[in-house]
Design an enzyme around this catalytic site. Sequence first.
Site, PDB file in Angstrom:
ATOM      1  N   ASN A  96     -49.726 -29.407 -10.920  1.00 27.34           N
ATOM      2  CA  ASN A  96     -50.927 -29.818  -9.744  1.00 27.34           C
ATOM      3  C   ASN A  96     -52.337 -29.388  -9.990  1.00 27.34           C
ATOM      4  OD1 ASN A  96     -50.172 -27.709  -8.555  1.00 27.34           O
ATOM      5  ND2 ASN A  96     -50.180 -28.568  -6.623  1.00 27.34           N
ATOM      6  N   GLU A 146     -28.257  -6.511  -7.068  1.00 24.86           N
ATOM      7  CA  GLU A 146     -29.431  -6.007  -7.698  1.00 24.86           C
ATOM      8  C   GLU A 146     -29.160  -4.499  -7.295  1.00 24.86           C
ATOM      9  OE1 GLU A 146     -32.969  -5.692  -5.994  1.00 24.86           O
ATOM     10  OE2 GLU A 146     -34.149  -5.352  -7.725  1.00 24.86           O
ATOM     11  N   ASP A 196     -47.250 -25.212 -14.160  1.00 24.10           N
ATOM     12  CA  ASP A 196     -48.039 -25.991 -13.013  1.00 24.10           C
ATOM     13  C   ASP A 196     -48.210 -27.018 -13.211  1.00 24.10           C
ATOM     14  OD1 ASP A 196     -49.794 -26.133 -10.953  1.00 24.10           O
ATOM     15  OD2 ASP A 196     -51.516 -25.497 -12.122  1.00 24.10           O
ATOM     16  N   ASP A 214     -53.217 -26.222  -9.594  1.00 27.01           N
ATOM     17  CA  ASP A 214     -53.618 -25.115  -8.571  1.00 27.01           C
ATOM     18  C   ASP A 214     -53.550 -23.451  -9.208  1.00 27.01           C
ATOM     19  OD1 ASP A 214     -50.824 -24.875  -8.504  1.00 27.01           O
ATOM     20  OD2 ASP A 214     -50.776 -24.810  -6.232  1.00 27.01           O
ATOM     21  N   HIS A 254     -38.817  -9.523 -13.770  1.00 31.66           N
ATOM     22  CA  HIS A 254     -39.927  -9.516 -13.108  1.00 31.66           C
ATOM     23  C   HIS A 254     -40.561  -8.080 -12.398  1.00 31.66           C
ATOM     24  CE1 HIS A 254     -37.147  -9.532 -10.051  1.00 31.66           C
ATOM     25  NE2 HIS A 254     -37.986  -9.437  -9.282  1.00 31.66           N
ATOM     26  N   ASP A 260     -44.891 -24.500 -10.477  1.00 36.35           N
ATOM     27  CA  ASP A 260     -44.220 -25.103  -9.262  1.00 36.35           C
ATOM     28  C   ASP A 260     -42.852 -25.923  -9.622  1.00 36.35           C
ATOM     29  OD1 ASP A 260     -45.219 -27.575 -10.638  1.00 36.35           O
ATOM     30  OD2 ASP A 260     -47.120 -26.985  -9.589  1.00 36.35           O
TER      31      ASP A 260
END
Length: 580
Positions: A55, A286, A53, A57, A353, A61
Site C-alpha cells: 500500500n 529461543e 509492501d 506506506d 533478525h 504487510d
Amino acid sequence: MKNLIFCLAIFFLFASCNDDKKEEAEEPEVSNIQKEWWKEAVIYQIYPRSFKDTNGDGVGDLKGIIQKLDYIDSLGVNMVWLNPIYSSPNADNGYDISDYRAIMDEFGTMEEFDLMLSEMHKRDIKFVMDVVVNHSSDEHEWFQESRKSRDNPYRDYYHWWPAEKGEPNYRYSLFDPKGEAWKYDSITNAYYLHYFSKKQPDLNWENPKVRQEVYDIMKFWAEKGVDGFRLDAFQFVSKDTTFPPLPEGYEKDVIKYYGMGPNLHKYLKELNQEVLSKYDVFAVSEGAGSNFEDAHSLVDADRNELQMAYHFKGMDVGNSLEGYKLSEFKEVYTKWDSAFAKEGWLSIFLANHDVPRMVSKFGIDSPEFRAASSKMLNTFILTMRGTPYVYYGDELGMTNIGFDSISQYQDIVAKNGYEKTINEGGDIDQYMAELKFLSRDNGRTPMQWDNSDNAGFTTGTPWLPINENFEEINVQTQNNDPNSCLNYFREIVKLRMENPVLVYGDYQLILPDNKNVYAYTRELDDQKMLILLNFSTENTSIELPEKFSKPELLINNYSEVQRKNSKLTLKPYQALIFNY
Ligand code: GLC
Ligand code: CA
C-alpha cells in the site's frame, strides 16, 4: 569491548557460557531419533516489515506476503516463521505487544491473516507464530491497569517493587541506555522490572492468571490453525522473584541469574499440557539455557515440554571485527550435534533478525566471493542435522548495509547503545565501527525483488533504506540466471527434501584439523553423503580418505571439480556434496 557487550548483550545473554565437562565431544552414536514432520521441515524466516509492501506506506504487510507465496513455494521450503505481527507500538518492532489477539495496523487485518494462513496451507506450507510473553508492551491494557494502583486486579501481572522498601537490587537491562532494568513509576511510588526496554515490562509468570492468559492466547492461534510457536526470550519467564543482590561475576552466566528459574520446567510442562499436546503443533525455544543439560531439559521428548532448541553457541562465533576461526565454528557444531545425536532436536541457522547478514558475517560480501560464499553457507545449513532456518534474502546472498551515521539506524538497541556510550564517555568511534558490522538493522533491510525503484519492495519510502546493491542482488535477476545463488538454493533445498539422510543421518566430522575446509559425512542405513565446504579464499587441497574413492557428485557451487586420484582441490568457498 563494553560497547560491544551492550550492543550484543542480547546474544551473550542467550549464549551458553559454561564450558563444563558435559560439552566434551563424544563419538557419534547411531541415532534412533523419532521421525517428526517438524524435523523434516525447512523454515523460511520473514521479517514482515521488510518483505513486501502493497500500500505504499514503506512497511511490509500481510498482503505482500500473500502476494509472494508462490515465490516462497518456489524455493521448496515448507514452513514460514514470521516475526511478531500483533498490535504493537513498535518500540522494538513488534516485540512489544499491546494486543495478543489483533494484527498490527501497519501489517493488515485478521481477515488477511486468515487468508494468508489458508493460502500457505493450500501450498503445503506450514506456519510458525512468534510468541512474546516474557514481557508485553507498556501500552497493553494489562500494564495500563497494573500501574494505576497497588490494589488493581492486574497489579500482579507484572513485577513491582514498592519504593518504601528502598531501591531494588540492581538488574541489568539489555536495552536501556542507563543499563537499569527497574523503572520508577510515580503513580504508585514503585519500580517495575523490564529486562528489555522500559516499554517492555516483564510479565509475572508466578501469577497463575498470567499463565492462563498466555495459554488462552496460544490456543486462540492454534485454533486458527498455526502449526508452530517460537517462544521469544522465554528462558526469562521464571525468575527468582525475591530479586536478591547479584553475586560478583554474574555476567558470566546471566541466564542462570536472570532466567531458567526454579519454576521454568513446571510452567513449560503446564504449557505443554494445556496447549501443545492438544494440537498438532511444535514449539521452538529461543535460547536453550547455559549448557547441553539445560537444552536437553527443555526439548527431550520424555520431558513433555518444548520440541526444538534454538541455541546461540553458533551465533557467538565471529561477533567481532576480527572475524572467526573455522576451528571454532567446527567445534561448536560438532559438539552440539554429538550432544543431541540420541535425543532432543536442534535448529540450524546462520542468521536471523537479531544479527548481521549471513554472508557478511561468515562469508565475504565483496563481489568476488559473495555468491560462492553464500552458496557454500546455505549448503552448510541444509546439510546439517537439525531443522534448517533460512532468513529471507539469504537465498539471494543479501549483505549488510553498514550504516555510518547513528541517524540511519532504526533499532532501539543501536540507538540506546549509542546514548549509553556517550553517557559513559566510551569510545564512540569503536562503537560505530562495531555497530556497522553487528547491528540488527543490517539484517532488516527490505527484500530485494527486482531492479526497479526501491527494489520492488515499495512504491513509497521504505522504512529502512534498501541496500544499494539491489540492482545486482535481486530475485528477478537471479531467477533468470541458472548459476545464481537463488537457483542454487532451490537445488539444495530439493536435495534436502528428497534425502532423509540429510535430516536424520548421523553426522561425523572428518579432516578435523584442516584450517580451511569443513568436511563431514552424513549416514543413514546405506545412504551416505560426503560434504566438503571451503570456508576460505584460498584454493585448498585435501586428501580424501580411502572410503571415498569413488564418490558420485551431487552438488557443486562451481562448474568443475578439480580432482586427481584421492587429491581434491577446492576453490575459494567451493561447496561439494557427494554420495559415496
Ligand atoms: C528476542 C527477539 C528480539 C527482541 C527480544 C525482546 O531476542 O529475537 O528481536 O528484541 O527478544 O523481545
Ligand atoms: Ca504496507
